[in-house]
Design an enzyme around this catalytic site. Structure first.
Site, PDB file in Angstrom:
ATOM      1  N   ASP A 161      59.294  20.403  38.355  1.00  0.00           N
ATOM      2  CA  ASP A 161      57.846  20.424  38.077  1.00  0.00           C
ATOM      3  C   ASP A 161      57.560  19.792  36.713  1.00  0.00           C
ATOM      4  OD1 ASP A 161      59.191  22.574  36.970  1.00  0.00           O
ATOM      5  OD2 ASP A 161      57.629  24.058  37.390  1.00  0.00           O
ATOM      6  N   ASP A 217      57.882   8.353  45.055  1.00  0.00           N
ATOM      7  CA  ASP A 217      56.515   7.877  45.299  1.00  0.00           C
ATOM      8  C   ASP A 217      55.719   7.927  43.994  1.00  0.00           C
ATOM      9  OD1 ASP A 217      57.075   7.577  48.011  1.00  0.00           O
ATOM     10  OD2 ASP A 217      55.192   8.476  48.665  1.00  0.00           O
ATOM     11  N   LYS A 236      65.664  22.624  40.325  1.00  0.00           N
ATOM     12  CA  LYS A 236      64.769  23.787  40.227  1.00  0.00           C
ATOM     13  C   LYS A 236      65.658  25.042  40.132  1.00  0.00           C
ATOM     14  CE  LYS A 236      60.637  25.680  40.422  1.00  0.00           C
ATOM     15  NZ  LYS A 236      59.597  25.477  39.401  1.00  0.00           N
ATOM     16  N   TYR A 262      66.354  18.135  54.595  1.00  0.00           N
ATOM     17  CA  TYR A 262      66.238  17.154  55.675  1.00  0.00           C
ATOM     18  C   TYR A 262      67.259  17.416  56.785  1.00  0.00           C
ATOM     19  CZ  TYR A 262      63.042  13.967  53.223  1.00  0.00           C
ATOM     20  OH  TYR A 262      61.958  13.393  52.620  1.00  0.00           O
ATOM     21  N   ASP A 266      62.528  12.305  47.198  1.00  0.00           N
ATOM     22  CA  ASP A 266      61.506  11.694  48.050  1.00  0.00           C
ATOM     23  C   ASP A 266      60.157  11.732  47.343  1.00  0.00           C
ATOM     24  OD1 ASP A 266      60.245  10.649  50.379  1.00  0.00           O
ATOM     25  OD2 ASP A 266      59.586  12.680  50.872  1.00  0.00           O
TER      26      ASP A 266
HETATM   27  C1  IPM Z   1      61.370   7.689  52.349  1.00  0.00           C
HETATM   28  C2  IPM Z   1      60.482   8.143  53.476  1.00  0.00           C
HETATM   29  C3  IPM Z   1      61.325   8.905  54.500  1.00  0.00           C
HETATM   30  C4  IPM Z   1      61.920  10.117  53.781  1.00  0.00           C
HETATM   31  C5  IPM Z   1      60.554   9.333  55.759  1.00  0.00           C
HETATM   32  C6  IPM Z   1      59.972   8.130  56.480  1.00  0.00           C
HETATM   33  C7  IPM Z   1      61.404  10.153  56.683  1.00  0.00           C
HETATM   34  O1  IPM Z   1      59.425   8.896  52.983  1.00  0.00           O
HETATM   35  O2  IPM Z   1      62.358   6.980  52.625  1.00  0.00           O
HETATM   36  O3  IPM Z   1      61.082   8.038  51.200  1.00  0.00           O
HETATM   37  O4  IPM Z   1      61.260  11.145  53.647  1.00  0.00           O
HETATM   38  O5  IPM Z   1      63.079  10.022  53.361  1.00  0.00           O
HETATM   39 MG    MG Z   2      59.309   8.954  50.844  1.00  0.00          MG
END
Ligand code: IPM
Ligand code: MG
Length: 372
Positions: free
Chosen positions: A219, A247, A187, A142, A243
């Site tokens: 993975d 999710d 990794k 990032y 990240d």
């Molecule tokens: C998160 C989001 C952010 C990230 C985006 C919006 C830049 O996906 O906070 O998980 O990738 O960190």
């Molecule tokens: Mg995210």
């Protein structure tokens, strides 16, 4: 007077923040805190109004605050801005994380009673699921060197040992306060940064002999997270892996609309750390403005704010309890209601409510919990 900067942002951001603020205000009041909640523009909304996604007035307010209560930024309209540094994500959220060195991103994922049927996993795999992912937030791909040319591009992943060390200390301390198990995700069979992560993590682990640390390739971890999610306690990992995995963790627990986050750094005062609190779900432009968004991730982020930035553990627990009771009483925003309504096994269809009504239901239950 304590100041909390409120940055609603774009898409469903302003709605979930507006639905959560009354409960956060009330929790502050009930715990004897004198707090003001000034608002400022951020993301695409700020770009539209001022030409920059993070205008000086917003920075000034954040600088003078104890915490930032954040909605979400971004949307298709802003993907066309030619300078990537003026796009909402790269131009506001990432600079805020960097400016305050919010290196530790906490993303707790658990399954609420009554929502077991919500996950795509069979309920027996969810029993005991209580996971805390600690994602490094100010390094890696990032923030590394980047270049985009017509025919090639790169994003460098770079980490200093000191950046890994502080994150690992944070993760070990968190593990000490929980189940004393820590999994490092990396990794290291391919990435040299991961080799360094492993080395530093092993060194730090010697300072915490009561925590059992193991490690796992990213993975394989992605696979174990759906195969046996309840077997993990604290998970520490670098920025981009964190990240992606959070999710996945959110989906395992039932809905991304339930996953809160706290981003903490080294700054702080007598009450607690300076922090940025945001739901993990993003701006969801497709459902913005319709009252369909689930505000619970934001309300749970408000609980984290009470815990980490205001030092109010009892109020934090009360708000978390109020959320749990609201769910137990059957209140459901659309993300939580549809599979059940379609006949998901073992789950009540519940009462379908709007974003605002969900916030009100939580506030009502918070009123009934004694914690001051
Ligand atoms: C998160 C989001 C952010 C990230 C985006 C919006 C830049 O996906 O906070 O998980 O990738 O960190
Ligand atoms: Mg995210």
């Amino acid at each position: 007077m304590i100041r909390i900067a409120v940055l609603g942002g774009d898409g469903i951001g302003p709605e979930v923040v507006a639905a959560s603020l009354p409960a956060l205000r009330r929790a502050c009041e009930k715990s004897g805190l004198d707090v003001e909640f000034p608002e400022a523009l951020v993301g695409g909304a700020a770009f539209d109004a001022t030409g920059h996604p993070l205008p000086p007035a917003t920075l000034k307010l954040c600088d003078a605050s104890q915490a930032i209560f954040f909605g979400a930024v971004g949307g298709p309209k802003y993907d066309k801005i030619p300078d990537p540094n003026l796009r909402p994500e790269r131009g506001s959220l990432l600079p805020l994380r960097k400016r305050y060195e919010l290196f530790a991103n906490l993303r707790p994922a658990r399954v609420y009673p009554g929502l077991e049927g919500q996950s795509h996993l069979k309920p027996e795999y969810l029993k005991g699921l209580d996971l805390l992912v600690i994602r490094e937030l100010t390094g890696g791909a990032y923030f590394g060197r980047k270049e985009l040319k017509a025919d090639r591009a790169f994003d460098a992943i770079e980490y200093k040992a000191s950046e890994i060390e502080r994150l690992m200390h944070f993760a070990f301390r968190a593990a000490m306060g929980r189940g004393r198990r820590l999994t490092l995700v990396h990794k290291a069979n391919v990435l040299l940064t991961s080799v360094l992560w492993k080395k530093v993590a092993e060194k730090v682990s010697r300072k915490y002999p009561r925590v059992k640390m193991d490690d796992c390739y990213v993975d394989a971890f992605a696979m174990y997270l759906v195969r046996r999610p309840a077997s993990f306690d604290v998970v520490a990992t670098e920025n981009m892996m964190g990240d992606i995995l959070t999710d996945e963790a959110a989906e395992v627990t039932g809905s991304i609309g339930l996953l809160p986050s706290a981003s903490l750094g080294t700054r702080g005062n007598r009450l607690g750390s300076f922090g940025l609190y945001e739901p993990c779900h993003g701006s969801a432009p497709d459902i913005a403005g319709k009252g369909l968004a689930n505000p619970l991730a934001t309300l749970l982020s408000a609980a984290l704010l009470l815990r980490y930035s205001l030092g109010r553990e009892k109020a934090a627990r009360a708000l978390e309890d109020a959320v749990a009771r609201t769910l137990a009483d059957g209140f459901r925003t659309r993300d939580l209601a549809s599979p059940a309504a379609k006949g998901g096994k073992g789950t009540r269809a519940g009462r379908l409510v709007s974003t605002r009504q969900m916030g009100e239901a939580v506030l009502e239950r918070l009123e009934k919990i004694r914690f001051s």
